[in-house]
Design a protein around this motif. Structure first.
Motif, PDB file in Angstrom:
ATOM      1  N   SER A 103     -10.631 -10.946  -5.220  1.00 40.71           N
ATOM      2  CA  SER A 103      -9.878  -9.812  -5.769  1.00 40.71           C
ATOM      3  C   SER A 103     -10.404  -8.507  -5.171  1.00 40.71           C
ATOM      4  N   LYS A 104      -9.526  -7.828  -4.429  1.00 39.79           N
ATOM      5  CA  LYS A 104      -9.926  -6.545  -3.816  1.00 39.79           C
ATOM      6  C   LYS A 104     -10.233  -5.514  -4.901  1.00 39.79           C
ATOM      7  N   HIS A 105      -9.452  -5.561  -5.994  1.00 43.96           N
ATOM      8  CA  HIS A 105      -9.680  -4.613  -7.091  1.00 43.96           C
ATOM      9  C   HIS A 105     -11.078  -4.823  -7.687  1.00 43.96           C
ATOM     10  N   THR A 118     -17.633   3.295   0.078  1.00 42.18           N
ATOM     11  CA  THR A 118     -16.435   2.554   0.498  1.00 42.18           C
ATOM     12  C   THR A 118     -15.270   3.535   0.591  1.00 42.18           C
ATOM     13  N   ALA A 119     -14.146   3.078   1.156  1.00 43.05           N
ATOM     14  CA  ALA A 119     -12.979   3.971   1.301  1.00 43.05           C
ATOM     15  C   ALA A 119     -12.418   4.320  -0.075  1.00 43.05           C
ATOM     16  N   ARG A 120     -11.910   5.563  -0.211  1.00 44.70           N
ATOM     17  CA  ARG A 120     -11.240   5.997  -1.446  1.00 44.70           C
ATOM     18  C   ARG A 120     -10.073   5.052  -1.727  1.00 44.70           C
ATOM     19  N   VAL A 141      -2.526   4.929   5.974  1.00 47.97           N
ATOM     20  CA  VAL A 141      -3.149   4.359   4.775  1.00 47.97           C
ATOM     21  C   VAL A 141      -3.260   2.848   4.977  1.00 47.97           C
ATOM     22  N   VAL A 142      -4.149   2.235   4.187  1.00 45.93           N
ATOM     23  CA  VAL A 142      -4.316   0.782   4.274  1.00 45.93           C
ATOM     24  C   VAL A 142      -3.833   0.178   2.964  1.00 45.93           C
ATOM     25  N   VAL A 143      -2.895  -0.776   3.071  1.00 42.75           N
ATOM     26  CA  VAL A 143      -2.337  -1.434   1.886  1.00 42.75           C
ATOM     27  C   VAL A 143      -2.841  -2.871   1.858  1.00 42.75           C
ATOM     28  N   LYS A 144      -3.371  -3.296   0.691  1.00 43.51           N
ATOM     29  CA  LYS A 144      -3.953  -4.636   0.586  1.00 43.51           C
ATOM     30  C   LYS A 144      -3.421  -5.369  -0.632  1.00 43.51           C
ATOM     31  N   ALA A 145      -3.018  -6.619  -0.427  1.00 46.44           N
ATOM     32  CA  ALA A 145      -2.724  -7.496  -1.573  1.00 46.44           C
ATOM     33  C   ALA A 145      -4.050  -7.777  -2.262  1.00 46.44           C
ATOM     34  N   GLY A 153      -2.974 -10.349   4.096  1.00 46.01           N
ATOM     35  CA  GLY A 153      -2.781  -9.456   2.967  1.00 46.01           C
ATOM     36  C   GLY A 153      -3.154  -8.004   3.199  1.00 46.01           C
ATOM     37  N   VAL A 154      -3.489  -7.627   4.444  1.00 49.80           N
ATOM     38  CA  VAL A 154      -3.927  -6.250   4.708  1.00 49.80           C
ATOM     39  C   VAL A 154      -3.104  -5.653   5.848  1.00 49.80           C
ATOM     40  N   ALA A 155      -2.632  -4.394   5.659  1.00 52.67           N
ATOM     41  CA  ALA A 155      -1.941  -3.716   6.761  1.00 52.67           C
ATOM     42  C   ALA A 155      -2.413  -2.275   6.850  1.00 52.67           C
ATOM     43  N   ILE A 185      -4.508   0.419  -2.511  1.00 47.23           N
ATOM     44  CA  ILE A 185      -4.197   1.315  -1.386  1.00 47.23           C
ATOM     45  C   ILE A 185      -5.441   2.152  -1.095  1.00 47.23           C
ATOM     46  N   GLU A 186      -5.833   2.172   0.172  1.00 51.33           N
ATOM     47  CA  GLU A 186      -7.083   2.823   0.566  1.00 51.33           C
ATOM     48  C   GLU A 186      -6.856   3.869   1.642  1.00 51.33           C
ATOM     49  N   GLU A 187      -7.801   4.798   1.700  1.00 44.09           N
ATOM     50  CA  GLU A 187      -7.816   5.700   2.866  1.00 44.09           C
ATOM     51  C   GLU A 187      -8.232   4.865   4.082  1.00 44.09           C
ATOM     52  N   CYS A 188      -7.771   5.276   5.255  1.00 42.02           N
ATOM     53  CA  CYS A 188      -8.088   4.536   6.475  1.00 42.02           C
ATOM     54  C   CYS A 188      -9.390   5.077   7.071  1.00 42.02           C
ATOM     55  N   LEU A 189     -10.352   4.195   7.260  1.00 39.28           N
ATOM     56  CA  LEU A 189     -11.640   4.598   7.824  1.00 39.28           C
ATOM     57  C   LEU A 189     -11.619   4.437   9.334  1.00 39.28           C
ATOM     58  N   THR A 192     -16.642   1.662  14.055  1.00 43.88           N
ATOM     59  CA  THR A 192     -16.746   0.352  14.693  1.00 43.88           C
ATOM     60  C   THR A 192     -17.125  -0.662  13.630  1.00 43.88           C
ATOM     61  N   GLU A 193     -16.437  -1.819  13.640  1.00 47.69           N
ATOM     62  CA  GLU A 193     -16.675  -2.818  12.593  1.00 47.69           C
ATOM     63  C   GLU A 193     -17.796  -3.767  12.960  1.00 47.69           C
ATOM     64  N   VAL A 194     -18.559  -4.142  11.934  1.00 53.26           N
ATOM     65  CA  VAL A 194     -19.609  -5.146  12.112  1.00 53.26           C
ATOM     66  C   VAL A 194     -19.683  -5.992  10.847  1.00 53.26           C
ATOM     67  N   VAL A 282     -18.411   0.228   3.365  1.00 51.01           N
ATOM     68  CA  VAL A 282     -18.026  -1.180   3.229  1.00 51.01           C
ATOM     69  C   VAL A 282     -16.500  -1.285   3.202  1.00 51.01           C
ATOM     70  N   LEU A 283     -15.952  -2.121   4.104  1.00 56.07           N
ATOM     71  CA  LEU A 283     -14.509  -2.383   4.116  1.00 56.07           C
ATOM     72  C   LEU A 283     -14.155  -3.449   3.099  1.00 56.07           C
ATOM     73  N   GLU A 284     -14.997  -4.481   3.040  1.00 56.33           N
ATOM     74  CA  GLU A 284     -14.699  -5.619   2.163  1.00 56.33           C
ATOM     75  C   GLU A 284     -15.951  -6.455   2.009  1.00 56.33           C
TER      76      GLU A 284
HETATM   77  P1  AMP Z   1     -10.245  -6.631   4.721  1.00 57.56           P
HETATM   78  O1  AMP Z   1      -9.679  -8.000   4.452  1.00 57.56           O
HETATM   79  O2  AMP Z   1     -10.270  -5.739   3.549  1.00 57.56           O
HETATM   80  O3  AMP Z   1     -11.507  -6.618   5.500  1.00 57.56           O
HETATM   81  O4  AMP Z   1      -9.284  -6.028   5.840  1.00 57.56           O
HETATM   82  C1  AMP Z   1      -9.052  -6.692   7.066  1.00 57.56           C
HETATM   83  C2  AMP Z   1      -9.182  -5.724   8.210  1.00 57.56           C
HETATM   84  O5  AMP Z   1      -8.353  -4.597   7.975  1.00 57.56           O
HETATM   85  C3  AMP Z   1     -10.589  -5.172   8.382  1.00 57.56           C
HETATM   86  O6  AMP Z   1     -11.406  -6.015   9.129  1.00 57.56           O
HETATM   87  C4  AMP Z   1     -10.278  -3.862   9.091  1.00 57.56           C
HETATM   88  O7  AMP Z   1     -10.039  -4.086  10.468  1.00 57.56           O
HETATM   89  C5  AMP Z   1      -8.994  -3.404   8.455  1.00 57.56           C
HETATM   90  N1  AMP Z   1      -9.242  -2.502   7.317  1.00 57.56           N
HETATM   91  C6  AMP Z   1      -9.398  -2.852   6.023  1.00 57.56           C
HETATM   92  N2  AMP Z   1      -9.640  -1.779   5.249  1.00 57.56           N
HETATM   93  C7  AMP Z   1      -9.648  -0.710   6.066  1.00 57.56           C
HETATM   94  C8  AMP Z   1      -9.834   0.705   5.861  1.00 57.56           C
HETATM   95  N3  AMP Z   1     -10.044   1.223   4.657  1.00 57.56           N
HETATM   96  N4  AMP Z   1      -9.796   1.494   6.954  1.00 57.56           N
HETATM   97  C9  AMP Z   1      -9.564   0.984   8.195  1.00 57.56           C
HETATM   98  N5  AMP Z   1      -9.360  -0.320   8.435  1.00 57.56           N
HETATM   99  C10 AMP Z   1      -9.397  -1.178   7.396  1.00 57.56           C
END
Ligand code: AMP
Ligand code: GLY
Length: 429
Positions: A103-105, A118-120, A141-145, A153-155, A185-189, A192-194, A282-284
């Motif tokens: 659950s993302k929430h 983390t992102a707003r 913006v980033v929309v997540k189920a 589930g993420v765009a 719904i999140e702000e877009c960060l 570089t991802e790791v 943290v993205l997730e």
């Molecule tokens: P997640 O399943 O939440 O990790 O999202 C999958 C992918 O979407 C991540 O690996 C990122 O590439 C991108 N993503 C998710 N959240 C964000 C965010 N807030 N800002 C920018 N990219 C994101």
């Protein structure tokens, strides 16, 4: 001596099994369901990873002493809880703790309460409210189920129109939301991802070396997302001081908050991080190792993974400091033609007998057919992992050996770890 069952059938599970085989304490090794590669190091059982009752029954019948869970789905379905009920040790979190991925929430609320950057974000259960909110936000913006959606589930939405369309889609996707359909719904960060991982006993976090993975199918991160097309470790832009900060500012507070909430996390916690000069966020979180990150991280681990998994399953990890092989690893995922869309299976695979002795090949979508021939059985087929004294050498070894693997329609990215090699060259100049 310990009898172990590994749940899953991907490259990650083959890498976990390969690593456990290095432990003196391992006796028998089973996989549910495993693949063509795991059948050479253990016994494959005809049981799906998400079939919780059959896994518990098999573990009982086979007198398994530790179940090591690879993927998230059985954890989200409560496999660890069911195993505990029948007195079998499990390395993997409870259903309640697995909500950090399911659950993302749940994860975002936990991060806010634990003070983890983390992102707003905002959560919505009504599409109309979500669409109104999007109108007031800067793009993208980033929309997540909210629930597990197998990576779909993420765009990242560049326009209000894209966000509006995905809100409808995500609401329909959400199968696991506790309060019906829910989206975040999140702000877009930017950055570089790791991927950072820690073996956690509920209180302490033993971090692994970090890794980077490549989600899109095409070179230059083009085309649709996949489960992951390649990986490398270490991550050239993350210092050991950065990792200590992630331990102190991400893993420790999250574990403390989960414990305080009554959901202690025992297992492997995966923090997807966005690294930026102004700070890491943290993205997730995921409740398991990454795939294909495990294939480049585990070969670098010098310690005994089985001993650590057993101590965590029994309550406490004795040490949070692992020793690591300094040599970089690069993993190339070889996929079926058409993946991540439709693809053929049953395609004969050749060339594995030509692989260099210090290069590893972890199987995913492979099986041995009735005639004893190794054939494809999935979208991601194999991960070829090269080693070298430098990232450049590891990369060359990975590609030299990937070229030797032959099956009709085999496809792989040509730019895995290219960035790490180029950046290192720039830094040395
Ligand atoms: P997640 O399943 O939440 O990790 O999202 C999958 C992918 O979407 C991540 O690996 C990122 O590439 C991108 N993503 C998710 N959240 C964000 C965010 N807030 N800002 C920018 N990219 C994101
Ligand atoms: N490689 C990304 C993941 O396992 O989720």
């Amino acid at each position: 001596m310990t009898r172990v069952l590994i749940v899953g059938g991907g490259g990650r599970e083959h890498a976990i099994g390969w690593k456990l085989r290095h432990s003196d304490a391992l006796s028998d090794l089973f996989f549910a369901p495993g693949n063509g590669g795991t059948s050479t190091i253990g016994t494959n059982l005809p049981v799906r990873a998400a079939d919780v009752p059959s896994i518990v029954r098999s573990a009982n019948d086979l007198r398994v002493e530790l179940v090591f869970v690879g993927p998230e789905e059985p954890l989200a379905l409560g496999l660890a809880d069911e195993l505990e009920r029948v007195g079998i040790r499990c390395f993997g979190p409870s259903r309640a703790a697995a909500r950090i991925e399911a659950s993302k929430h749940f994860a975002k609320d936990l991060m806010d309460r634990a003070g983890v950057p983390t992102a707003r974000w905002e959560t919505f259960t009504e599409a109309a409210d979500a669409k109104r909110y999007v109108l007031e936000q800067p793009m993208p913006v980033v929309v997540k189920a909210d629930g597990l959606a197998a990576g779909k589930g993420v765009a990242v939405c560049q326009t209000v129109e894209d966000a509006t369309a995905f809100i409808d889609q995500a609401m329909a996707l959400d199968a696991f939301g506790e309060a019906g359909s829910r989206i975040v719904i999140e702000e877009c960060l930017v950055g570089t991802e790791v991927s950072a991982f820690a073996l956690c006993d509920g209180t302490k976090a033993a971090m692994t070396v970090p890794a980077c993975d490549y989600k899109p199918i095409g070179d230059g991160n083009t085309g649709p997302n996949t489960g992951g097309m390649g990986s490398y470790s270490p991550s050239e832009f993350v210092s050991s001081a950065d990792l200590r900060a992630v331990h102190d500012d991400v893993f420790v507070p999250v574990l403390a908050q989960m414990r305080a909430d009554g959901n202690p996390f025992r297992g492997i916690l995966y923090a997807g991080l966005m690294v930026h000069s102004e700070g890491t966020k943290v993205l997730e979180f995921n409740c398991r190792m990454g795939d294909p990150e495990a294939q480049v991280v585990l070969p670098r681990l010098r310690g005994d993974l089985l001993a650590s998994a057993i101590s965590i399953a029994e309550g406490s990890i004795p040490s949070t400091d692992f020793e690591w092989d300094e040599r970089p690893r690069v993993g190339i995922v070889i996929a079926s033609e058409g993946y991540p869309g439709r693809y053929e299976t049953g395609v004969p695979i050749a060339g594995l007998d030509e692989i260099d002795s210090d290069t590893l090949v972890f199987h995913a979508g492979t099986t041995v057919d009735a005639r004893g021939q190794l054939v494809t059985a999935g979208g991601r087929v194999l991960t070829v992992v090269g080693t070298g004294t430098t990232m450049m050498e590891a990369r060359e070894a990975a590609y030299r050996n990937a070229e030797r693997v032959r099956f009709k329609g085999a496809q792989y990215r040509r730019d895995i770890a290219l960035r790490a090699v180029t950046d290192a060259a720039v830094r040395q100049a």
